[in-house]
Structure formats: structure tokens, C-alpha cells
Design a protein around this motif. Structure first.
Motif, PDB file in Angstrom:
ATOM      1  N   ALA A  31      43.427  29.695  12.539  1.00 31.83           N
ATOM      2  CA  ALA A  31      42.976  29.798  13.787  1.00 31.83           C
ATOM      3  C   ALA A  31      43.965  28.932  14.684  1.00 31.83           C
ATOM      4  N   LEU A  32      44.629  28.025  14.141  1.00 25.21           N
ATOM      5  CA  LEU A  32      45.484  27.112  15.134  1.00 25.21           C
ATOM      6  C   LEU A  32      46.802  28.120  15.197  1.00 25.21           C
ATOM      7  N   ALA A  33      47.093  28.790  14.266  1.00 24.23           N
ATOM      8  CA  ALA A  33      48.433  29.786  14.551  1.00 24.23           C
ATOM      9  C   ALA A  33      48.126  30.844  15.488  1.00 24.23           C
ATOM     10  N   ILE A  34      46.870  31.335  15.747  1.00 27.27           N
ATOM     11  CA  ILE A  34      46.750  32.458  16.604  1.00 27.27           C
ATOM     12  C   ILE A  34      46.780  31.799  17.920  1.00 27.27           C
ATOM     13  N   LYS A  35      46.226  30.604  18.053  1.00 25.27           N
ATOM     14  CA  LYS A  35      46.302  29.809  19.536  1.00 25.27           C
ATOM     15  C   LYS A  35      47.789  29.783  19.781  1.00 25.27           C
ATOM     16  N   GLN A  36      48.502  29.428  18.691  1.00 23.07           N
ATOM     17  CA  GLN A  36      50.007  29.029  19.202  1.00 23.07           C
ATOM     18  C   GLN A  36      50.690  30.341  19.797  1.00 23.07           C
ATOM     19  N   ALA A  37      50.148  31.565  19.032  1.00 21.89           N
ATOM     20  CA  ALA A  37      50.789  32.812  19.655  1.00 21.89           C
ATOM     21  C   ALA A  37      49.923  32.987  20.646  1.00 21.89           C
ATOM     22  N   HIS A  38      48.805  32.855  21.271  1.00 30.98           N
ATOM     23  CA  HIS A  38      48.288  32.935  22.228  1.00 30.98           C
ATOM     24  C   HIS A  38      48.851  32.398  23.576  1.00 30.98           C
ATOM     25  N   TRP A  39      49.267  30.936  23.372  1.00 30.88           N
ATOM     26  CA  TRP A  39      49.816  30.307  24.295  1.00 30.88           C
ATOM     27  C   TRP A  39      51.060  30.864  24.643  1.00 30.88           C
ATOM     28  N   ASN A  40      51.807  31.202  23.845  1.00 33.25           N
ATOM     29  CA  ASN A  40      53.408  31.508  23.983  1.00 33.25           C
ATOM     30  C   ASN A  40      53.743  32.861  23.807  1.00 33.25           C
ATOM     31  N   VAL A  41      52.909  33.761  23.781  1.00 31.49           N
ATOM     32  CA  VAL A  41      53.323  35.477  23.782  1.00 31.49           C
ATOM     33  C   VAL A  41      53.707  35.805  25.029  1.00 31.49           C
ATOM     34  N   PHE A  53      44.530  38.050  20.928  1.00 30.82           N
ATOM     35  CA  PHE A  53      44.514  36.898  20.144  1.00 30.82           C
ATOM     36  C   PHE A  53      43.379  36.031  20.497  1.00 30.82           C
ATOM     37  N   ASP A  54      42.963  35.995  21.694  1.00 31.38           N
ATOM     38  CA  ASP A  54      41.562  35.247  21.976  1.00 31.38           C
ATOM     39  C   ASP A  54      40.653  35.820  21.213  1.00 31.38           C
ATOM     40  N   GLN A  55      40.335  37.139  21.006  1.00 31.56           N
ATOM     41  CA  GLN A  55      39.231  37.665  20.496  1.00 31.56           C
ATOM     42  C   GLN A  55      39.414  37.250  18.978  1.00 31.56           C
ATOM     43  N   ILE A  56      40.416  37.564  18.494  1.00 27.81           N
ATOM     44  CA  ILE A  56      40.554  37.256  16.957  1.00 27.81           C
ATOM     45  C   ILE A  56      40.259  35.786  16.625  1.00 27.81           C
ATOM     46  N   ARG A  57      40.729  34.824  17.477  1.00 31.27           N
ATOM     47  CA  ARG A  57      40.464  33.604  17.357  1.00 31.27           C
ATOM     48  C   ARG A  57      39.148  33.276  17.458  1.00 31.27           C
ATOM     49  N   ALA A  58      38.326  33.676  18.335  1.00 35.13           N
ATOM     50  CA  ALA A  58      36.870  33.616  18.305  1.00 35.13           C
ATOM     51  C   ALA A  58      36.087  34.097  17.023  1.00 35.13           C
ATOM     52  N   ARG A  59      36.628  35.026  16.452  1.00 33.58           N
ATOM     53  CA  ARG A  59      36.042  35.525  15.164  1.00 33.58           C
ATOM     54  C   ARG A  59      36.358  34.630  14.052  1.00 33.58           C
ATOM     55  N   VAL A  60      37.573  34.229  14.118  1.00 37.89           N
ATOM     56  CA  VAL A  60      37.950  33.452  12.917  1.00 37.89           C
ATOM     57  C   VAL A  60      37.416  31.952  13.147  1.00 37.89           C
ATOM     58  N   ASP A  61      37.084  31.574  14.238  1.00 40.07           N
ATOM     59  CA  ASP A  61      36.343  30.359  14.418  1.00 40.07           C
ATOM     60  C   ASP A  61      34.747  30.334  13.929  1.00 40.07           C
ATOM     61  N   ASP A 146      40.236  42.385   7.761  1.00 40.45           N
ATOM     62  CA  ASP A 146      40.683  43.978   7.686  1.00 40.45           C
ATOM     63  C   ASP A 146      40.688  44.474   9.306  1.00 40.45           C
ATOM     64  N   LYS A 147      39.600  44.393  10.002  1.00 41.61           N
ATOM     65  CA  LYS A 147      39.569  45.135  11.218  1.00 41.61           C
ATOM     66  C   LYS A 147      40.492  44.506  12.369  1.00 41.61           C
ATOM     67  N   ASP A 148      40.739  43.080  12.214  1.00 41.48           N
ATOM     68  CA  ASP A 148      41.711  42.352  12.975  1.00 41.48           C
ATOM     69  C   ASP A 148      43.009  42.759  12.543  1.00 41.48           C
ATOM     70  N   LEU A 149      43.343  42.863  11.178  1.00 43.96           N
ATOM     71  CA  LEU A 149      44.689  43.132  10.996  1.00 43.96           C
ATOM     72  C   LEU A 149      44.890  44.532  11.396  1.00 43.96           C
ATOM     73  N   TRP A 150      43.933  45.519  11.212  1.00 40.94           N
ATOM     74  CA  TRP A 150      44.248  46.817  11.928  1.00 40.94           C
ATOM     75  C   TRP A 150      44.640  46.700  13.354  1.00 40.94           C
ATOM     76  N   PHE A 151      43.736  46.013  14.167  1.00 37.08           N
ATOM     77  CA  PHE A 151      43.917  45.871  15.697  1.00 37.08           C
ATOM     78  C   PHE A 151      45.486  45.425  15.717  1.00 37.08           C
ATOM     79  N   VAL A 152      45.593  44.186  14.976  1.00 34.06           N
ATOM     80  CA  VAL A 152      47.314  43.788  15.425  1.00 34.06           C
ATOM     81  C   VAL A 152      48.417  44.631  14.987  1.00 34.06           C
TER      82      VAL A 152
END
Length: 157
Positions: A31-41, A53-61, A146-152
Motif C-alpha cells: 500500500a505504501l509503495a503504491i502511494k509512493q508511485a501515485h505521488w510521483n508518477v 494507483f489510487d483505486q488499487i491502493r483502496a482495494r489493498v487497504d 490478480d485483477k489489479d496485476l492485469w490492470f497494471v
């Protein structure tokens, strides 16, 4: 071996709490890595990737919350402090010098893949220990990852 108040044998409860906390540590690190990516992409398709990234982070949370609450249901203690997560996570550290969209997508894909593999192992561990409910939680997490990996990965095609 006794039976806990929850009707689960003590060895199954202990195995599940251990596995849940291990996967929770990885989930929080993810979750923290995803937020790091979200802030800096930055780069092509910025807004799509930023929002993904925000949507994936919400699911991971939500997954993390479900795992932590299951620890409590099993009379354990959910471990989620920053210092404990830094020590306990088995995921590789997320680089802090990335800005390009494709670089973030590749890194997040790798973390989703690694976390998913460990979650699938946790399904077997908890099911074999006799805790089908925890195995079911891990199965749901696995499906979402698996679904989020497919999206990414679709952004990398």
C-alpha cells in the motif's frame, strides 16, 4: 490440542494468525509503495495511471483491514506499525527515485506479483491447518491482486 472459543483448533488459530500478520506486513508495504508511485508518477497517460494507483491502493487497504480484523477474530494481535512492517515485510523495497509512468508500473506489477504468490501460499497453509475461513479471505485477496496485476500490466503492453 485444545479448541479455541472460535471453534478452531489452537494450532490452526496460531498458524492463521502468523500467516495473516506476515501477509498484512506485505500488504501494508505494498500500500505504501503504491502511494509512493501515485505521488510521483509522470508521463503518458498520467491521469489514468495516477487514478489506477489510487483505486488499487483502496482495494489493498480493504484487504489489509480484513486480514487485521481476522487476526482479532482469532484472538491474536494485528501488527501494523511502521517499524514492525519495515522489519517484517518480505517484499522488496520500493525505489524512491522513479518518476516515469512505465517504471512505476513495472515496479508495482512486480510487487503485486510477489504479494500474490505469497497470498496463494497462505491459502494452502491456512486451509491445511484447518482454517477454511481464513483461507477464503486469502482467496478473495488473491483474486483482487490478480485483477489489479492485469490492470497494471495492461498499461505496459
Amino acid at each position: 490440542m485444545g479448541v479455541s472459543l472460535k471453534g478452531i483448533k489452537d494450532n490452526a488459530r496460531k498458524a492463521s494468525v502468523e500467516e495473516l500478520n506476515a501477509r498484512l506486513a506485505d500488504g501494508i508495504a505494498l500500500a505504501l509503495a503504491i502511494k509512493q508511485a501515485h505521488w510521483n508518477v509522470k508521463g503518458p497517460n498520467f491521469i489514468a495511471v495516477h487514478e489506477l494507483f489510487d483505486q488499487i491502493r483502496a482495494r489493498v487497504d480493504l484487504q489489509n483491514d480484513t486480514m487485521a480484523e481476522r487476526v482479532q477474530q482469532l484472538d491474536g494481535v494485528a501488527i501494523g506499525t511502521a517499524d514492525e512492517i519495515a522489519k517484517a515485510s518480505s517484499l522488496p523495497a520500493y525505489p524512491t527515485d522513479l518518476t516515469k509512468s512505465a517504471d512505476h508500473l513495472r515496479e508495482i506489477a512486480g510487487l503485486l506479483r510477489a504479494h500474490g504468490e505469497k497470498i496463494r501460499n497462505a491459502i494452502d497453509v491456512t486451509d491445511d491447518a484447518g482454517d477454511a475461513d481464513t483461507a477464503d479471505i486469502f482467496t478473495g485477496v488473491s483474486r483482487d491482486l490478480d485483477k489489479d496485476l492485469w490492470f497494471v500490466e495492461s498499461h505496459l503492453e
